[in-house]
Design a protein around this motif. Structure first.
Motif: not given
Length: 291
Positions: A223-235
């Protein structure tokens, strides 16, 4: 119905329930993976029906792309922090919940609630809290508090906080189930022998939880290596590319820059990294399992 016909009907039923998921898995996973690997060897832009086979040119270009290496390093650091934070917090919370005698169902529901929300919805809610609530609280106490998402050095920690807040729920429930499966007579025997709480945890609880911790760590690593949604929506990857993780870079290459070949090449590299790290993690954890 005789036994032979019944046996044939059962076999047909089992075969039917096996074929359906196998077809779906093949169509939505295997074919997609193979197609992505093939397109990574072309110059396809995602729109033009014609393209050329360029071999490993995309991978050679990736090796020379400094932003790719920075994003990859940032992503691995983020994944490491995510695994450490979730593993420690979920274990502590699970131990506390396991010791709660009253209102167990209510307490578990409270901690599990974040897992029921969509990640983008959670990110948007926390985005408003970061930009509206934190400065307001700062004004109330006479301090000039700013959102961590605005700083290039602190944005990654803001994204990490939101991710951990939501992702810690599921590992906690899994660890809680693992704690409740440990035989009580082991703790009673340890108490009779004069073992302390730390010794009981070190030599009884922890070894029994190693398989559960391994599963949680592998899932959180992925989940950490493929993270996308949190960074996309927040920053959106900012500020100054401070939260442009590899997943977000793949998205930008494919859907913003119409460079699907390079995006697929990055995805293949990412898949290989996940496979290698997961394999190493599992092998190391197996050394500490109870046989």
């Amino acid at each position: 119905m005789d036994k032979k016909k019944r046996f044939t009907l059962d076999k047909m039923t089992f075969l039917l329930f096996t074929i359906i998921p196998l077809v779906l898995y093949t169509f939505f996973y295997i074919i997609s993976v193979v197609s992505g690997m093939y397109y990574s060897l072309t110059d396809w832009n995602g729109l033009n029906p014609t393209y050329n086979f360029v071999g490993i040119s995309n991978y050679i270009a990736l090796s020379k792309n400094i932003f790719m290496w920075r994003s990859l390093g940032r992503t691995l650091l983020y994944a490491l922090m995510l695994v450490v934070c979730i593993t420690i917090l979920s274990l502590i919370i699970a131990l506390v919940l396991n010791s709660v005698k009253r209102f167990k169902v209510f307490t578990k529901s409270v901690f599990f609630f974040p897992a029921m929300l969509g990640s983008v919805a959670v990110a948007l809610i926390w985005d408003q809290m970061f930009y509206q609530l934190i400065p307001a609280l700062g004004r109330m106490v006479g301090l000039n508090l700013q959102t961590p998402l605005a700083g290039s050095k602190t944005a990654i920690y803001g994204v990490l906080f939101v991710n951990v807040w939501q992702a810690v729920a599921m590992p906690t429930i899994i660890l809680l189930a693992g704690l409740q499966s440990i035989p009580e007579d082991l703790f009673e025997s340890a108490m009779i022998d004069g073992a302390s709480r730390w010794q009981s945890f070190r030599y009884i609880t922890l070894p029994f939880l190693v398989p559960t911790l391994t599963v949680n760590m592998v899932l959180n690593l992925k989940a950490g290596i493929t993270t996308f949604d949190y960074a996309f929506a927040l920053t959106g990857g900012g500020p100054n590319r401070a939260t442009e993780f590899i997943g977000l870079m793949i998205y930008n290459d494919g859907f913003k820059d119409s460079n699907f070949a390079a995006a697929n090449a990055k995805a293949v590299v990412l898949a290989l990294i996940i496979a290698i790290l997961s394999f190493v993690q599992i092998k190391q954890s197996q050394k500490h399992e109870i046989n």
